[in-house]
Write a protein that holds these residues in place. Structure first.
Motif, PDB file in Angstrom:
ATOM      1  N   ILE A   1     -22.464  47.964 -28.793  1.00 29.60           N
ATOM      2  CA  ILE A   1     -23.853  48.007 -29.280  1.00 29.60           C
ATOM      3  C   ILE A   1     -23.886  48.576 -30.702  1.00 29.60           C
ATOM      4  CG2 ILE A   1     -26.110  49.116 -28.941  1.00 29.60           C
ATOM      5  CD1 ILE A   1     -25.481  48.928 -25.864  1.00 29.60           C
ATOM      6  N   ILE A   2     -23.072  49.609 -30.949  1.00 27.43           N
ATOM      7  CA  ILE A   2     -23.006  50.184 -32.309  1.00 27.43           C
ATOM      8  C   ILE A   2     -22.533  49.113 -33.297  1.00 27.43           C
ATOM      9  CG2 ILE A   2     -21.776  51.857 -33.769  1.00 27.43           C
ATOM     10  CD1 ILE A   2     -21.749  53.702 -31.245  1.00 27.43           C
ATOM     11  N   ALA A   3     -21.540  48.332 -32.876  1.00 26.62           N
ATOM     12  CA  ALA A   3     -21.036  47.252 -33.740  1.00 26.62           C
ATOM     13  C   ALA A   3     -22.157  46.249 -34.027  1.00 26.62           C
ATOM     14  CB  ALA A   3     -19.854  46.566 -33.081  1.00 26.62           C
ATOM     15  N   CYS A   4     -22.963  45.956 -33.010  1.00 30.81           N
ATOM     16  CA  CYS A   4     -24.072  45.003 -33.204  1.00 30.81           C
ATOM     17  C   CYS A   4     -25.129  45.588 -34.141  1.00 30.81           C
ATOM     18  CB  CYS A   4     -24.710  44.648 -31.859  1.00 30.81           C
ATOM     19  SG  CYS A   4     -23.645  43.634 -30.831  1.00 30.81           S
ATOM     20  N   ILE A   5     -25.385  46.901 -34.032  1.00 28.65           N
ATOM     21  CA  ILE A   5     -26.355  47.535 -34.944  1.00 28.65           C
ATOM     22  C   ILE A   5     -25.835  47.431 -36.375  1.00 28.65           C
ATOM     23  CG2 ILE A   5     -27.441  49.732 -35.599  1.00 28.65           C
ATOM     24  CD1 ILE A   5     -27.346  50.502 -32.598  1.00 28.65           C
ATOM     25  N   LEU A   6     -24.532  47.684 -36.517  1.00 31.06           N
ATOM     26  CA  LEU A   6     -23.920  47.575 -37.846  1.00 31.06           C
ATOM     27  C   LEU A   6     -24.069  46.150 -38.383  1.00 31.06           C
ATOM     28  CD1 LEU A   6     -22.237  48.816 -40.108  1.00 31.06           C
ATOM     29  CD2 LEU A   6     -20.202  48.454 -38.736  1.00 31.06           C
ATOM     30  N   MET A   7     -23.834  45.183 -37.513  1.00 29.95           N
ATOM     31  CA  MET A   7     -23.955  43.775 -37.908  1.00 29.95           C
ATOM     32  C   MET A   7     -25.404  43.468 -38.321  1.00 29.95           C
ATOM     33  SD  MET A   7     -22.424  40.887 -38.288  1.00 29.95           S
ATOM     34  CE  MET A   7     -20.977  40.557 -37.327  1.00 29.95           C
ATOM     35  N   ALA A   8     -26.365  43.937 -37.510  1.00 31.55           N
ATOM     36  CA  ALA A   8     -27.779  43.691 -37.819  1.00 31.55           C
ATOM     37  C   ALA A   8     -28.153  44.351 -39.139  1.00 31.55           C
ATOM     38  CB  ALA A   8     -28.656  44.218 -36.687  1.00 31.55           C
ATOM     39  N   ALA A   9     -27.602  45.553 -39.382  1.00 29.54           N
ATOM     40  CA  ALA A   9     -27.897  46.262 -40.635  1.00 29.54           C
ATOM     41  C   ALA A   9     -27.351  45.483 -41.833  1.00 29.54           C
ATOM     42  CB  ALA A   9     -27.295  47.657 -40.599  1.00 29.54           C
TER      43      ALA A   9
ATOM     44  N   TYR B   1     -17.510  56.664 -37.830  1.00 32.63           N
ATOM     45  CA  TYR B   1     -17.555  55.940 -39.108  1.00 32.63           C
ATOM     46  C   TYR B   1     -18.543  54.772 -39.016  1.00 32.63           C
ATOM     47  CZ  TYR B   1     -15.839  53.560 -43.308  1.00 32.63           C
ATOM     48  OH  TYR B   1     -15.741  52.952 -44.537  1.00 32.63           O
ATOM     49  N   SER B   2     -18.460  54.033 -37.905  1.00 30.23           N
ATOM     50  CA  SER B   2     -19.333  52.865 -37.755  1.00 30.23           C
ATOM     51  C   SER B   2     -20.798  53.275 -37.663  1.00 30.23           C
ATOM     52  CB  SER B   2     -18.946  52.058 -36.510  1.00 30.23           C
ATOM     53  OG  SER B   2     -17.654  51.554 -36.677  1.00 30.23           O
ATOM     54  N   ILE B   3     -21.054  54.391 -36.976  1.00 36.22           N
ATOM     55  CA  ILE B   3     -22.446  54.873 -36.891  1.00 36.22           C
ATOM     56  C   ILE B   3     -22.942  55.242 -38.292  1.00 36.22           C
ATOM     57  CG2 ILE B   3     -23.918  56.763 -36.060  1.00 36.22           C
ATOM     58  CD1 ILE B   3     -22.203  56.785 -33.491  1.00 36.22           C
ATOM     59  N   LEU B   4     -22.102  55.985 -39.019  1.00 30.67           N
ATOM     60  CA  LEU B   4     -22.508  56.394 -40.374  1.00 30.67           C
ATOM     61  C   LEU B   4     -22.693  55.180 -41.282  1.00 30.67           C
ATOM     62  CD1 LEU B   4     -20.220  59.527 -40.895  1.00 30.67           C
ATOM     63  CD2 LEU B   4     -22.664  59.487 -40.404  1.00 30.67           C
ATOM     64  N   LEU B   5     -21.763  54.221 -41.137  1.00 36.01           N
ATOM     65  CA  LEU B   5     -21.860  53.001 -41.949  1.00 36.01           C
ATOM     66  C   LEU B   5     -23.123  52.215 -41.594  1.00 36.01           C
ATOM     67  CD1 LEU B   5     -20.157  51.553 -44.113  1.00 36.01           C
ATOM     68  CD2 LEU B   5     -19.181  50.156 -42.300  1.00 36.01           C
ATOM     69  N   ALA B   6     -23.411  52.157 -40.291  1.00 35.03           N
ATOM     70  CA  ALA B   6     -24.618  51.449 -39.844  1.00 35.03           C
ATOM     71  C   ALA B   6     -25.863  52.126 -40.410  1.00 35.03           C
ATOM     72  CB  ALA B   6     -24.675  51.406 -38.321  1.00 35.03           C
TER      73      ALA B   6
END
Lengths: 753, 303
Positions: free
Chosen positions: A158-166, A257-262
């Motif tokens: 889900i975090i990866a998907c949020i990053l993708m959506a961002a 990292y992914s959360i921060l990047l998102a």
């Protein structure tokens, strides 16, 4: 009316509108993924149902990788589509005007629609994983679910998907068409990570002691979780360079990292969205500079291949470079023509050529500068607090055995003690467990750092020091070395020759702390692992496991160390427990042998096994007798062993039974009823269950296994005709042994007639 | 009240709106006329906060509009380019409107749809151009916004629907004391519905005035005298476009109609006709007064 919080960040009604607008895409995805998750276990069930027997379930952990494909579809297809569906309003004048005229702050529209996308993605993933778990539980009971790991896996997805959506939030906000939005989003997603990966690999190519991914925390492939699945697939063949784990596994630095990047991308997207002029709708870009940057990025990413080849080969002039460069310029031209529908503007792309060349030159200079710094790097032992050694690093290459031979290693299965029949000590539970253990022993640290610095010095003096030896011959072994100092962990490759390798292993295995750590690292509780043991129910296995581990841990460190260095073929193991758990974010199992060194577990195993199976042997034989007219193929296997332990060392394993081999197999094809009766009478009427006699001279532990096939050749692969196999243990002395031999010979002679 | 000060909007180098300052009081219907490219739509997009001004400012109820939900909750806009979500029906669109406009009245929406004879559950994509425009109009009216903006709204309506839409806009303004701003390139479309009129030309605001005032203060005079005379006889009158054919002179006079008639009668004319002017003639006259070389036939405003 005051500006309420709901109007600042998320407008619930607009959020619901977003959900409604994504209804079709969301429901279609749920339907497809549900079909997949329903069919997958059912097909597996249909394929395996004929082979499932009461005590022959092979319990194992459900690998979350089963979820990989659908999650990839959600990440790479569904999330971008949903982002485009909701944010494409910016690209059309009518919709752009509408959304910019409504009484909602632009930031609120952005967050409300982002929330709609994330909600749909979460619902899809939750429905999918729940269905898969339910269907697996129903149809594949042998699979044990590790719910916390599954939850963690899904949260990361889900975090990866949020990053993708961002990412798409930014891409679509700075562009004015779906095409330019998609291309820009892909560039935002891929270009920075590709640049990092390329540069790291180029530096690692120049410095063999460097692990490309391990150069810094942010260079790990799992940092950008929206991209790590693709990088993981590409990395699969080059495992020796991989540092990061399987995508979506673990709550480690990659997640943070992914959360921060998102979050960063969300705020950049928010800024771009709120500052975007409505009049940009329908134009390729909201500002010319974004068009220029995107176009240049396309060219730069392509020309990075020139840089890569140049650094790797040190060949500075080649026609290949011209071809790649021309391809980069053509790509920029085509991109511009598609956007502007103007050849004239497309031709203007060529004006970027000097900038592109300058970027490539700067990249090459940076790589050589960093490489020069690393080449002369030396570690001071006094600055080092601890080291970690990962032998498994060479899994997909070869690991060096102490005697100079090579053994190909298993990647996921770790024998508690060595199972190799050739007897080499290669990679075992000990090696596996110490890979994450901080070694503070100064002697080991000094030895390792000295070996490392020495190699680096030689390498700096003459480039690619003995390169061929390290990569093409088997005289050297490489180990992943983690050096911990005041500045954190640094990962390097340690090259050792055979002598150095053996010495290091010896130093480590003699270290008391290390041994104690490994001994205590075995999970105590059966609930911490998923277990499998042939012939026992799961409850029995759990009970047996805890008894076995208690006995293992009660062994002195010296005995324990010696034990795990044995070859399993030279112990008197009667069975093994296979324990699955997630280690370093991948499913790993270790196989624990049940030997007479752990007598409680040894007796418990035999007792449970007989309890479960003796009756089955007799029933199976009765089955055979009932229907002798039909062609049955049956075989009776008898194995026996005895062993004596001298405190910590087994000094003799005997296979004394029958014609000087440790087992006998008799084919009972066309056995007469009287012969079967004789066998039944013998086996049911004999009570050789005094297992306390084991280990004494003249006593043998025998294992009787009975296999029956119908209308089929023995050992045929035709499992439709398979009737069954079962067995049990008997304690024999010489007298009983003689009787059994006599019975077997009688059966054998009957068969011969 | 809507107030703009030195409002300027550029698209790259093109100046779409140049230093426009105007005031539109509450409770009126204001028409904005101008030729294609005059800046009417740009002005409406600035007034509704869709565009951000390059310079100058827009205030509604003394507050800036751009990205201000407080003020935008009082506005509703019917653009020239209509927006519907994919697969939308009037019911689905009303749900979208209801989710963002707190005062949206579903009953009013249904009632208006009924009066327009539109099926609220039928996909809007199957509607004709006029029906689509009716749909957006009724949705906008159902928002019960204080300020209603209509951009070229009457385009695509047949005369009956056009008059009906005008009547419901008037009704809304009268009943709720709302303010409507309507743009059109046709002056005739607006003259019977607007209280105030503004003329935009090439991005500039040329004129704004009350319609009644415009109509009553300008008239055409045809006069003949039983004696020889020259144009000097009309000194003291504010007139333009003087023409003389034989003994009959005609001109457009600005001023009080009764006072002008009394003053002319003192000159003992044998013919003295005072005729009302169409708005086009008034606009044309005003343009000349402002020394604009403005040919109304070229603007498309002749209707």
């Amino acid at each position: 009316m005051k500006t309420t919080l709901k109007n600042k960040f998320i407008n619930p009604k607009l959020f619901v509108q977003g959900l409604l607008q994504l209804k079709v895409a969301g429901i279609a995805t749920i339907v497809c993924s549900t079909i997949y998750t329903i069919l997958l276990p059912i097909i597996a069930f249909i394929e395996s149902r004929d082979n499932i027997e009461k005590f022959s379930l092979n319990y194992r952990l459900l690998d979350v990788a089963e979820m990989f494909l659908p999650l990839m579809i959600v990440l790479y297809i569904v999330t971008p589509i949903m982002s485009i569906l909701l944010f494409r309003f910016m690209h059309k004048r009518s919709s752009s005007d509408f959304y910019h005229s409504i009484p909602v702050k632009r930031s609120c529209i952005f967050f409300s629609y982002m929330a709609s996308i994330v909600t749909w993605v979460t619902i899809i993933i939750l429905v999918f994983s729940t269905t898969l778990c339910l269907m697996t539980t129903i149809f594949l009971p042998e699979y044990i679910l590790d719910i916390p790991v599954i939850i963690m896996y899904n949260i990361n997805a889900i975090i990866a998907c949020i990053l993708m959506a961002a990412v798409f939030g930014i891409g679509l906000s700075i562009t004015g068409t779906v095409f330019s939005g998609y291309v820009t989003s892909m560039i935002i997603l891929i270009a920075p990570r590709l640049l990092i990966t390329f540069i790291c690999n180029m530096i690692a190519g120049l410095n063999k002691q460097i692990i490309a991914e391990g150069m810094a925390l942010f260079t790990r492939n799992d940092c950008n979780m929206a991209l790590s699945p693709i990088l993981y697939l590409f990395n699969d063949g080059y495992y020796e360079y991989a540092v990061s784990n399987i995508p979506f596994m673990g709550f480690g630095f990659g997640t943070i990292y992914s959360i921060l990047l998102a979050i960063l991308y969300l705020f950049i997207g928010l800024f771009a969205f709120t500052k975007r002029p409505s009049e940009a709708a329908g134009k390729a870009y909201s500002h010319k500079i974004f068009n220029f940057i995107t176009k240049l990025s396309i060219g730069y990413v392509i020309t990075l291949f020139i840089v890569y080849i140049m650094v790797e080969t040190e060949e500075y002039f080649s026609t290949t470079y011209l071809i790649i460069f021309a391809f980069a310029l053509i790509s920029m031209f085509v991109y511009e023509v598609i956007l502007s529908k103007s050849i004239k503007r497309g031709l203007k792309s060529f004006l970027s050529t000097p900038i592109l060349i300058a970027l490539d030159v700067v990249t090459i200079l940076c790589i050589f500068a960093i490489s020069h710094f690393i080449k002369n790097e030396q570690f001071d032992v006094n600055d080092i607090d601890y080291i970690k050694l990962d032998y498994r690093y060479t899994d997909y290459v070869f690991s060096l055995a102490p005697d100079g031979n090579l053994s190909e290693l298993h990647t996921s299965g770790i024998d508690f003690i060595n199972s190799s029949t050739s007897g080499y000590i290669d990679y075992d539970y000990f090696d596996n467990k110490i890979d994450d253990y901080k070694i503070y022993d100064r002697e080991i640290i000094e030895y390792v750092i000295s070996a490392y610095n020495s190699w680096c010095s030689k390498n700096a003096e003459s480039d690619y020091y003995e390169y061929e030896y390290y990569y093409y011959f088997d005289y050297y072994s490489d180990i992943k070395l983690t050096i911990g100092d005041a500045f954190g962990d640094t990962e390097r490759i340690l090259f050792l020759d055979t002598e150095q390798y053996n010495h290091l292993k010896s130093l480590v295995s003699q270290n008391v702390d290390t041994n104690s750590y490994v001994q205590n690292s075995i999970p105590d509780s059966a609930s911490d692992v998923v277990l499998d043991c042939d012939g026992l129910t799961y409850e029995q296995i759990e009970e047996l496991y805890e008894v076995l581990i208690a006995e293992y841990k009660a062994l002195s460190p010296e005995v324990f160390k010696n034990f795990i260095r044995y070859n399993i073929a030279y112990t008197d193991y009667v069975g093994t427990i296979k324990a699955y758990q997630y280690v370093d974010d991948e499913i790993e199992y270790f196989i624990l042998p049940i030997t007479s060194l752990t007598p409680k577990a040894f007796n418990m195993y035999i007792s449970y096994y007989n309890e479960n199976h003796k009756e089955d042997v007799l029933n199976l034989m009765a089955e055979l007798k009932k229907d002798l007219d039909t062609d049955y193929d049956a075989s009776l296997y008898v194995g026996a062993l005895n062993a004596r332990w001298d405190n910590d060392t087994i000094y003799e394993v005997e296979y004394p039974f029958y014609r000087n081999v440790h087992y006998a197999t008799l084919n009972l094809l066309h056995a007469t009823p009287s012969l079967v009766d004789g066998a039944i009478n013998y086996l049911s009427g004999t009570d050789y269950t005094d297992f306390s006699q084991y280990g004494k001279e003249g006593y043998y532990l025998a294992y009787i296994r009975f296999e029956v096939y119908k209308d089929s050749t023995l050992y045929s692969d035709d499992y439709d005709e398979y009737v069954g196999q079962t067995g049990f243990y008997m304690m024999l002395d010489k007298k009983a042994d003689a009787i059994l031999i006599e019975e077997l010979q009688r059966l054998e002679s009957a068969y011969a007639q | 009240m809507i107030k703009t000060e030195q409002l300027t909007k550029k698209f790259d180098k093109y100046v779409a709106l140049d230093n426009v300052s105007c005031t539109i009081p509450d409770g009126c219907i204001c028409g904005i006329v101008g030729s294609n490219g005059a800046g009417k739509s740009t002005l409406l997009r600035l007034l509704t906060g869709i565009y951000k001004p390059d310079s100058g400012s827009v205030f509604i109820d003394d507050m800036p509009v751009f990205d201000n939900p407080l003020i935008k909750s009082k506005l509703a806009f019917v653009p020239d380019d209509l927006f519907f979500t994919p697969g939308a029906t009037i019911r689905k669109m009303s749900n979208l409107y209801r989710s963002v406009f707190e005062k949206f009245d579903m009953d009013k929406c249904k009632s208006l749809a009924e009066s327009f004879k539109l099926d609220i559950d039928k996909p809007i994509s199957t509607f004709s151009k006029g029906m689509k425009r009716q749909s957006t109009t009724l949705l906008t009216l159902a928002t019960n916004a204080d300020y209603l903006f209509f951009d070229e709204t009457f385009d695509g309506f047949d005369p009956i629907v056009r008059n009906y839409v005008k009547s419901i806009i008037c009704e809304d303004v009268l009943e709720r004391k709302s303010t409507a701003i309507i743009t059109s390139h046709s002056l005739r479309e607006l003259e019977d519905v607007c209280d105030k009129l503004a003329l935009l030309h090439k991005g500039g605001l040329i004129l704004q005035s009350d319609v009644d005032n415009l109509k009553t203060s300008h008239f055409k005079v045809q006069v003949a005298f039983p004696f020889e005379y020259d144009e000097g006889i009309f000194n003291g009158f504010d007139y333009k476009r003087y023409q003389r054919i034989g003994s009959v002179s005609s001109m457009i006079v600005k001023g009080n109609r009764d006072e002008t008639a009394a003053a002319l009668s003192k000159l003992n004319p044998i013919i003295c006709d005072i005729l009302p002017l169409t708005l086009e003639e008034v606009f044309s006259y005003e343009m000349e007064t402002l020394e604009y070389n403005f040919d109304i036939s070229l603007t498309g405003m002749e209707g």
